[in-house]
Design a protein around this motif. Structure first.
Motif, PDB file in Angstrom:
ATOM      1  N   VAL A 223       0.835  -1.201   0.000  1.00 43.67           N
ATOM      2  CA  VAL A 223       0.000   0.000   0.000  1.00 43.67           C
ATOM      3  C   VAL A 223       0.870   1.252   0.000  1.00 43.67           C
ATOM      4  CG1 VAL A 223      -1.854   1.247   1.159  1.00 43.67           C
ATOM      5  CG2 VAL A 223      -1.753  -1.256   1.314  1.00 43.67           C
ATOM      6  N   LEU A 224       0.681   2.117  -0.978  1.00 44.72           N
ATOM      7  CA  LEU A 224       1.295   3.446  -0.958  1.00 44.72           C
ATOM      8  C   LEU A 224       0.565   4.260   0.111  1.00 44.72           C
ATOM      9  CD1 LEU A 224       1.478   4.189  -4.817  1.00 44.72           C
ATOM     10  CD2 LEU A 224       3.013   2.796  -3.410  1.00 44.72           C
ATOM     11  N   ASP A 225       1.310   4.790   1.086  1.00 49.20           N
ATOM     12  CA  ASP A 225       0.659   5.352   2.266  1.00 49.20           C
ATOM     13  C   ASP A 225       1.217   6.732   2.624  1.00 49.20           C
ATOM     14  OD1 ASP A 225      -1.081   5.439   4.398  1.00 49.20           O
ATOM     15  OD2 ASP A 225       0.168   4.231   5.731  1.00 49.20           O
TER      16      ASP A 225
ATOM     17  N   ASN B  60       0.120  10.379  -2.220  1.00 49.94           N
ATOM     18  CA  ASN B  60       1.078   9.292  -2.457  1.00 49.94           C
ATOM     19  C   ASN B  60       2.151   9.646  -3.475  1.00 49.94           C
ATOM     20  OD1 ASN B  60      -0.147   7.520  -0.576  1.00 49.94           O
ATOM     21  ND2 ASN B  60      -1.712   6.989  -2.097  1.00 49.94           N
TER      22      ASN B  60
ATOM     23  N   CYS C 216      -1.675  -1.012  -4.236  1.00 51.54           N
ATOM     24  CA  CYS C 216      -2.782  -0.062  -4.161  1.00 51.54           C
ATOM     25  C   CYS C 216      -2.318   1.163  -3.381  1.00 51.54           C
ATOM     26  CB  CYS C 216      -4.012  -0.695  -3.509  1.00 51.54           C
ATOM     27  SG  CYS C 216      -3.681  -1.467  -1.922  1.00 51.54           S
ATOM     28  N   GLY C 217      -3.183   2.156  -3.238  1.00 50.81           N
ATOM     29  CA  GLY C 217      -2.831   3.377  -2.537  1.00 50.81           C
ATOM     30  C   GLY C 217      -3.925   3.799  -1.577  1.00 50.81           C
ATOM     31  N   ARG C 218      -3.530   4.437  -0.480  1.00 49.13           N
ATOM     32  CA  ARG C 218      -4.492   4.918   0.509  1.00 49.13           C
ATOM     33  C   ARG C 218      -4.725   6.416   0.309  1.00 49.13           C
ATOM     34  NH1 ARG C 218      -4.957   6.534   6.050  1.00 49.13           N
ATOM     35  NH2 ARG C 218      -2.693   6.770   6.329  1.00 49.13           N
TER      36      ARG C 218
ATOM     37  N   PHE D   4      -4.372   7.195  -6.018  1.00 46.87           N
ATOM     38  CA  PHE D   4      -3.399   6.099  -6.045  1.00 46.87           C
ATOM     39  C   PHE D   4      -1.990   6.668  -5.945  1.00 46.87           C
ATOM     40  CE2 PHE D   4      -0.438   3.614  -8.704  1.00 46.87           C
ATOM     41  CZ  PHE D   4      -0.363   2.472  -7.915  1.00 46.87           C
ATOM     42  N   CYS D   5      -1.662   7.612  -6.838  1.00 50.74           N
ATOM     43  CA  CYS D   5      -0.335   8.221  -6.819  1.00 50.74           C
ATOM     44  C   CYS D   5      -0.320   9.433  -7.746  1.00 50.74           C
ATOM     45  CB  CYS D   5       0.728   7.214  -7.243  1.00 50.74           C
ATOM     46  SG  CYS D   5       2.400   7.895  -7.272  1.00 50.74           S
TER      47      CYS D   5
ATOM     48  N   GLY E 101       3.528   7.042 -10.827  1.00 50.66           N
ATOM     49  CA  GLY E 101       2.519   6.120 -10.324  1.00 50.66           C
ATOM     50  C   GLY E 101       1.883   5.310 -11.441  1.00 50.66           C
TER      51      GLY E 101
END
Length: 356
Positions: free
Chosen positions: A182-184, A190, A219-221, A225-226, A279
């Motif tokens: 996870v991208l956080d 992100n 995935c990303g939070r 996403f990015c 991303g």
């Protein structure tokens, strides 16, 4: 020059292109427009000669007109082609107004001609290279542009993105044979800084080393996403040669490609919101890309005097073709999830995401 597609865009006929090489590129003259003939109006020999000269040219060559089967070799040789019809062809971009689309590209290329020409030339090169070799070529071209006048000009502008976070910006979870990465950095959409990139490399290394991991989910939070690279770090390495060395040793896109070779669609990227720059480039290496319906996709690096540097000239072009990749990169325009699905940039569109 024998016709026009707008007040400022001069056109080259196929007969002219077939007859002799076009002018060599100069730092402020890299773009030519090619008027496609109507079906049956050009003979096979002329079209073949025009295609051969287009392949030899270092110029950005953009076609304007209606695609047809007899033009296939020429369409393949051009950088891409604009049309306003209904044909959805890999090497064309459908637009509502050819005049507006041409003026937009003319302006974008005029702002960063060196990056634009480097981008389209590299896309031609990488389509015939192995992924690893393509990534090396991309990094070398990127480093060349880092020392160029267009990127230097961009660096002098106001590009502040916010403060870099401290601590962990990648979360990793193991559930049986599935690894979720996870991208956080949600407050930064992100954006990928050096620390986040290194943590992502470490996380993907786990899956490469451990054969018992059979599924990888990226995935990303947060809202996105990015949003791409962390702009405050652009140009911060000591010199372009060192930057090339760093890129070749820290390539999460190549890691994801290797995992996709092993796992196929079980190596999946779930994307949502902004999917921009690095991303998008990294996610496109996944065996499967699943997008939220509200996702949008952009590659803005050429407008900064650069090219995509996280593998996009390899990953994105292998998904959408080098022609549509060139249009995305030269213009920096966003496409929506529906277009991304139609172009094969993503493999599915639905709202399920493990991290939002």
């Amino acid at each position: 020059m024998d016709s026009r597609a707008g007040e400022s865009v001069e056109m080259v006929s196929v007969d002219r292109l077939a007859a002799a090489d076009l002018d060599p590129v100069t730092p402020d003259d890299v773009l030519s427009w090619v008027a496609l003939p109507e079906r049956g109006q050009a003979d096979v020999e002329t079209l073949a000669a025009a295609a051969e000269r287009a392949r030899r040219s270092h110029r950005i060559l953009i076609g304007i007109g209606t695609p047809s089967a007899d033009l296939e070799e020429l369409l393949d040789a051009l950088s891409f082609t604009f049309h306003d019809g209904t044909v959805d062809h890999l090497n064309t971009v459908q637009v509502s107004s050819i005049e507006d689309a041409a003026a937009e590209v003319d302006k974008a290329v005029g702002a960063t001609p060196l990056a634009s020409m480097t981008c389209t030339g590299l896309l031609r090169m990488t389509e015939s290279l192995r992924v690893r070799d393509g990534l090396v070529a991309e990094s070398l071209a990127y480093s060349t542009l880092q020392s160029g006048p267009e990127f230097t000009r961009w660096l002098k502008g106001d590009r502040r993105h916010g403060q870099s976070d401290s601590g962990e910006s990648i979360r990793v979870r193991r559930d049986g044979d599935r690894l979720t990465v996870v991208l956080d950095r949600p407050t930064m959409h992100n954006a990928i800084d050096a620390a986040m990139r290194d943590q992502l490399v470490d996380a993907l290394d786990l899956a490469l080393i451990d054969d018992t991991i059979e599924d990888v989910v990226l995935c990303g939070r947060g809202k996105s996403f990015c949003s791409g690279g962390f702009l405050d770090e652009f140009g911060s390495t000591p010199d372009p040669a060192t930057a090339h060395l760093i890129r070749t040793q820290h390539r999460p896109g190549e890691q994801l490609h290797r995992l996709a070779q092993r796992m196929g669609p079980r190596c999946v990227a779930h994307v949502h919101g902004a999917v921009i720059g690095g991303g998008l480039e990294i996610a496109a290496f996944a065996g499967s890309v699943v997008a939220d319906p509200q996702s949008f996709f952009r590659l803005p690096e050429v407008s900064m005097g650069l090219i995509p540097g996280a593998g996009g000239t390899v990953s994105v072009s292998r998904r959408v073709g080098r022609w549509r990749a060139a249009w995305m990169m030269l213009t920096g325009n966003a496409i929506d999830a529906e277009t991304a699905l139609r172009w094969n940039l993503v493999d599915d569109v639905h709202t399920a995401s493990p991290a939002i």
